[in-house]
Design a protein around this motif. Structure first.
Motif, mmCIF file in Angstrom:
data_model
loop_
_atom_site.group_PDB
_atom_site.id
_atom_site.type_symbol
_atom_site.label_atom_id
_atom_site.label_comp_id
_atom_site.label_asym_id
_atom_site.label_seq_id
_atom_site.Cartn_x
_atom_site.Cartn_y
_atom_site.Cartn_z
ATOM 1 N N SER A 60 4.459 5.184 -16.198
ATOM 2 C CA SER A 60 4.852 3.771 -15.381
ATOM 3 C C SER A 60 5.935 4.247 -14.602
ATOM 4 C CB SER A 60 4.740 2.615 -16.153
ATOM 5 O OG SER A 60 5.291 1.651 -15.368
ATOM 6 N N ILE B 134 5.541 6.662 -11.656
ATOM 7 C CA ILE B 134 4.987 6.023 -10.487
ATOM 8 C C ILE B 134 5.834 5.095 -9.666
ATOM 9 C CG2 ILE B 134 3.036 4.872 -9.685
ATOM 10 C CD1 ILE B 134 1.335 5.944 -12.044
ATOM 11 N N THR C 89 0.865 -1.314 -0.064
ATOM 12 C CA THR C 89 -0.134 0.046 0.074
ATOM 13 C C THR C 89 0.908 1.390 -0.133
ATOM 14 O OG1 THR C 89 -0.117 -0.005 2.388
ATOM 15 C CG2 THR C 89 -2.050 -1.283 1.247
ATOM 16 N N SER C 90 2.048 1.369 0.604
ATOM 17 C CA SER C 90 2.760 2.506 0.602
ATOM 18 C C SER C 90 4.230 2.295 0.041
ATOM 19 C CB SER C 90 2.912 2.667 2.256
ATOM 20 O OG SER C 90 1.676 2.970 2.813
ATOM 21 N N SER D 81 -6.534 -1.132 -4.738
ATOM 22 C CA SER D 81 -5.572 -0.170 -4.540
ATOM 23 C C SER D 81 -4.065 -0.734 -4.231
ATOM 24 C CB SER D 81 -5.764 0.604 -3.087
ATOM 25 O OG SER D 81 -7.317 0.906 -2.819
ATOM 26 N N GLU E 233 -0.961 0.178 -5.980
ATOM 27 C CA GLU E 233 -0.602 1.017 -6.707
ATOM 28 C C GLU E 233 0.547 0.817 -7.519
ATOM 29 O OE1 GLU E 233 -0.562 4.981 -8.662
ATOM 30 O OE2 GLU E 233 -1.882 3.717 -7.952
ATOM 31 N N HIS F 18 -4.608 -4.376 -14.794
ATOM 32 C CA HIS F 18 -4.860 -2.872 -14.575
ATOM 33 C C HIS F 18 -5.847 -2.813 -13.825
ATOM 34 C CE1 HIS F 18 -5.993 1.452 -15.187
ATOM 35 N NE2 HIS F 18 -4.640 1.576 -15.322
ATOM 36 N N GLU G 28 7.228 5.080 -6.058
ATOM 37 C CA GLU G 28 6.832 4.041 -5.113
ATOM 38 C C GLU G 28 8.073 3.184 -4.819
ATOM 39 O OE1 GLU G 28 3.888 3.267 -3.582
ATOM 40 O OE2 GLU G 28 2.965 4.886 -4.647
ATOM 41 N N ARG H 21 -0.422 -1.347 -10.554
ATOM 42 C CA ARG H 21 -1.266 -0.432 -11.571
ATOM 43 C C ARG H 21 -0.181 0.139 -12.467
ATOM 44 N NH1 ARG H 21 -3.312 4.108 -12.899
ATOM 45 N NH2 ARG H 21 -2.110 5.454 -11.024
ATOM 46 N N ALA H 22 0.819 0.606 -11.853
ATOM 47 C CA ALA H 22 1.977 1.258 -12.600
ATOM 48 C C ALA H 22 2.729 0.203 -13.418
ATOM 49 C CB ALA H 22 2.869 1.776 -11.646
ATOM 50 N N ALA I 35 -6.005 -1.512 -9.799
ATOM 51 C CA ALA I 35 -6.934 -0.475 -9.265
ATOM 52 C C ALA I 35 -7.861 -0.744 -8.252
ATOM 53 C CB ALA I 35 -7.317 0.220 -10.641
#
Length: 945
Positions: free
Chosen positions: A795, A798, A574-575, A763, A765, A756, A802, A768-769, A760
């Protein structure tokens, strides 16, 4: 003379169609409306076969009726005519065709007799106080037909169901459909305003207009009813069960032409009664649904029609359709609840209604002004039922409101254990609540499961909060959930039912005073479940709150260890891969080692392995491999040894040693096959899944394209079966990268789109990138450079943010190649590739070196400052590295690029030689894209010689 003006004589009977009258020896024969129509149709065509379809159309015009209904009415008609009791036969069945009237019939125009005044007085006519039916009744047409059939067969049916489910609506509609069947009509008796048993008889006496005086008896009522052919619709019987049951039994036994239809929230349990449990309206299943097909369910039809009637005219989007489906399921398909919720849509919107459903205020939403008082609000519906309960039933119902979803008798006993009630007493009370339509029951395996209806639970929850016992019951419930978490295998816990109870328990614990110990214990025991279900935000938030309020006695214990493990596992997804993740893993490892807990240490080493791979720190992964193998051997279980081999194989793959990687992957597969061990969960990751996708890439790099493709299909199927978004995202990502290397573009576009959407929705991320980057790679392969380059840039931006770098270098390399092939900024492309080389060197990312050199060759062969000599040298360097490490896949890919370059240089002989050398290492039967492209180039090179 028309057919209706004729009269018919047969045996002792005379039929007068115009007056709808049948006489036997001059006395009137009681005959229902449809039975009369059938007899008239048959006798008017006596001696001829009348088809079943013609008879149904005559008796049930413009209605769909099953043939079984016709058979029931024909049987009843035969019984009335005493057909076959003596020598006389009237109606014959003609198999597979219809029926034929075979009696001797005389036609004449006789005068229709008139009833005497005494006969008229003996048969009081119905005043038909039956309420008007709804203009449109949704989802109940088949129910009305079924009830009509049951009434024709048994004469006594009770419609049973929860308050607001639509019992009266269905009963009234059924009565209207049968009015012509009863010579003396239909009488509607509403008992909702009656509170005393002795007034039930009075209500029925009054309905049939039987004069009453102080000397009137039940026998007078029964004698009067014995002379009638009437349908008694007795509505709202649940509060007068004993009186209605006793009287209905007597009427059924002593008035053979009286049919009884009752509505009640609890069966009468009377002799002769047939109970019909009214089903709820159908709601869409718990899966993705679109606006175009949502109206196939009756609950949704009702919701949308009532919303429109209240002023809501907007067209549903697909997202709103999913919300409407969830609302209808949440309201258990109860018609009144759906109507009341839909009526508020213009005020709150569909999303607003969904948010308000958990609010007690929904019980107070007003309904139609002309509805009965007990149906004006859901609160009134529930209050009516609640007031009919015994004290024990009320106490148990309010206590059970703490449960979310299904529960068993054993579950209920654990919650009420503080009360003086044994299991048998609880079972009997549960049965009573189910009989009163406040609980639903189902059989799961061999065990009875119970569930409170949503609106009953809301009402009971409010009653529990008002009782002062809410905290004590909630604490018992939290301890019950904790016991489930401790004593049940993780795989068996992954049910929506337990998850709902877990959330409720956490919400209470975390907000209650002096419950830090219970909160920490509950959350610590839920970490593995939450991670396995990819409930990452909840896991991180819960663990963080539990750590903040954790009492001192839990420091350096298994509880603190599990909480830090939850923080680490969740934050990785998540982070991003920030320092907080590493801190959480390191703290967990410290506690595990201090406790000597090798199993936890192994799981945390696996977590560290994941963290390092995502940061592309492959050298650190290699250095920790020895410790992982050592701890696995100390544990000695198959799970630990298999996990260690999957991790080691993945490490060697990324560090460029594909032969050693394959050796470890094969060891893991062989041990798995022997032990039956497959999926091993680590911080929400499936270790087999991680290993399998690395194995797919290893096989491709080694040139085993077909085996790689078959393994990719298996890996995706296994990931789908796990129902874990993280596992499926990983499977999509790494099977797709291998397919892109092999130019298998047609097979992966849907996979990238699903990746994708899945990332999404959950969550995730970084994933998704990656999906955006892979989409860019596909676009570039299709020659859509502008779109591809745009996606690759987005991409990488992000992933940089991340700190997710496991395929960052490869995406950066592909962006550089795309810019060069498009003829774009050559300096930018060169800078990107130089950065990719530097990153690979710093990370120990040696598996990608052949590709990096191949791409350098492409850049050096294009642009205004091209250098053919340096370009060829770079390509050959990449091919040589691939050969040294037996990486036939990279060798083939590099050779195809080299051959194209050589053909551009008009050097077909050299191109032919290089292609022949590498194709000798590829199976001739392999028809994948890259080998096929190489063979086509070989033919072109030979054609140019």
């Amino acid at each position: 003379m028309t057919d209706d003006q004729e009269t018919y004589s047969f045996g002792p009977y005379r039929l007068f169609p115009i007056k709808r009258l049948l006489l036997r020896h001059g006395e009137e024969v009681k005959l229902g409306g449809r039975s009369f129509d059938l007899l008239h149709a048959l006798i008017s065509q006596s001696g001829q076969v009348v088809t079943q379809r013609d008879l149904i159309e005559r008796a049930w015009p413009n209605m769909y009726v099953e043939e079984a209904n016709l058979r029931v009415h024909i049987a009843k008609l035969r019984s009335t005519l005493e057909d076959g009791d003596g020598e006389e036969r009237y109606i014959e069945t003609i198999p597979r065709r219809g029926y034929c009237f075979v009696g001797n019939v005389q036609r004449n125009a006789g005068q229709v007799p008139q009833r005497t005044s005494s006969e008229t007085a003996a048969r009081p006519r119905s005043h038909n106080r039956l309420p008007s039916p709804l203009g449109r009744m949704i989802g109940r047409q088949e129910t009305v037909q079924e009830l009509s059939r049951l009434l024709a067969e048994t004469r006594f049916v009770s419609i049973v169901g929860a308050g607001g489910i639509g019992k009266t609506t269905v009963a009234v509609s059924t009565a209207h459909s049968l009015r012509s069947e009863f010579r003396d009509g239909v009488e509607f008796i509403d008992l909702s305003g009656i509170s005393k048993d002795e007034l039930v008889e009075t209500a029925i006496t009054s309905a049939i207009k039987l004069p009453q005086n102080s000397e009137s008896t039940s026998q007078d009522l029964l004698q009067a009813l014995a002379k009638l052919q009437v349908l008694l619709l007795i509505d709202n019987c649940e509060h007068l069960l004993e009186a209605v049951s006793a009287l209905a039994e007597q009427i059924h036994a002593n008035a053979p032409d009286v049919t009884i239809l009752t509505t009640t929230r609890e069966a009468l349990r009377a002799e002769g009664e047939q109970v019909y449990w009214l089903p709820v309206l159908e709601s869409p299943p718990d899966e993705f649904i679109t606006a175009s097909d949502i109206h196939n369910w009756s609950a949704v039809q009702l919701f949308m029609e009532r919303a429109a009637a209240s002023g809501y005219r907007k067209k549903l989007s697909d997202d709103e359709a999913i919300t409407v489906a969830r609302i209808c399921r949440h309201l258990d398909g109860i018609a009144l609840a759906i109507e009341l919720a839909a009526s508020r849509v213009p005020s709150y919107g569909i999303d607003g209604i969904a948010e308000l459903l958990d609010d007690h205020l929904k019980l107070l939403w007003p309904g139609r002004r002309q509805a009965p008082a007990r149906h004006q609000t859901l609160h009134a519906v529930l209050e009516w039922s609640f007031n009919l309960l015994t004290e024990d039933e009320r106490r148990l119902l309010t206590t059970l409101s703490v449960f979310v979803g299904n529960f068993t008798l054993a579950d209920a006993h654990k919650i009420v254990a503080g009360d003086v009630q044994d299991a048998n007493a609880i079972a009997l009370t549960l049965e009573a609540l189910a009989d009163k339509s406040l609980l639903w029951t189902s059989i799961v395996g061999r065990e009875v499961n119970y569930r409170l209806l949503d609106m009953a639970r809301s009402y009971a929850k409010a009653a529990l909060n008002a009782s002062g016992d809410a905290d004590e019951i909630a604490r018992r419930h939290s301890l019950f959930v904790l016991g489930k978490l401790r004593n049940t295998a993780t795989a068996e816990l992954a049910t929506p039912n337990l998850l709902g109870n877990l959330r409720a328990a956490f919400e209470w614990c975390s907000n209650a005073e002096d419950e830090g110990q219970l909160t920490a214990d509950l959350v610590a025991n839920s970490v593995r479940l939450l991670l396995s279900l990819s409930l990452l935000r909840e896991c991180e938030q819960w663990c963080t709150r539990a750590l903040e309020g954790m009492p001192q006695e839990f420091v350096d214990t298994e509880i603190e260890l599990a909480l830090w493990e939850g923080v680490a596992g969740a934050r990785m997804f998540t982070s991003g891969n920030d320092p907080e993740v590493r801190r959480a893993i390191d703290r967990s490892l410290t506690i595990a080692r201090s406790l000597g807990n090798k199993e936890h240490e192994m799981r945390l080493l696996a977590g560290l392995h994941i963290f390092l791979s995502r940061r592309a720190d492959f050298r650190s992964m290699l250095s920790m491999s020895g410790r992982t193998i050592s701890v696995a051997k100390e544990i000695g279980t198959d799970d630990a040894l298999i996990a260690a081999d999957w991790m080691s194989g993945t490490t060697y793959h990324l560090c460029g040693n594909q032969l050693l990687a394959r050796q470890h992957f094969n060891l893991a597969l062989e041990r798995s096959a022997r032990s039956g061990t497959r999926h091993i969960d680590t911080l929400g990751y499936d270790e087999r899944g991680r290993g399998m996708i690395a194995f797919i890439r290893t096989l491709w790099i080694l040139g085993e394209f077909e085996l790689s493709a078959r393994t990719a299909v298996m890996a995706i199927e296994e990931a789908r079966a796990l129902s874990q978004p993280v596992a499926l995202c990983i499977a999509f990502i790494y099977t797709t990268t291998a397919a892109i290397w092999g130019d298998e573009i047609a097979s992966i576009e849907e996979r990238v789109a699903e990746l994708h959407e899945l990332a999404a929705k959950n969550s995730l991320e970084p994933y998704r990138a990656v999906a955006i980057g892979l989409r860019g790679c596909v676009s570039v392969r299709r020659g859509q450079f502008k779109d591809g380059i745009e996606d690759l840039r987005a991409s990488l931006a992000i992933l940089e943010r991340e700190n997710h770098r496991v395929i960052f270098t490869d995406l950066q390399r592909q962006l550089a190649e795309a810019i060069a092939l498009e003829g774009g900024n050559h300096a930018e492309a060169t800078a990107l590739l130089d950065s990719a080389f530097a990153m690979a060197d710093a990370n120990g990312e040696e598996y990608l070196l052949p590709e990096l050199f191949r791409t350098r060759g492409i850049l050096l062969s294009t642009g205004a400052q091209s250098d053919p000599v340096a370009a060829e040298a770079a390509m050959r360097e990449g091919i040589e590295i691939a050969r040294r490490h037996s990486c036939t896949g990279w060798e083939l890919r590099g050779t195809v690029s080299l051959a194209l370059f050589l053909l551009q240089q008009s050097r077909p002989k050299e191109a032919e030689a290089s292609l022949i050398e590498v194709l000798a290492k590829i199976e001739e039967s392999d028809r994948h894209s890259l080998p096929s492209a190489a063979r086509s180039l070989l033919e072109e090179a030979r054609a140019r010689l």
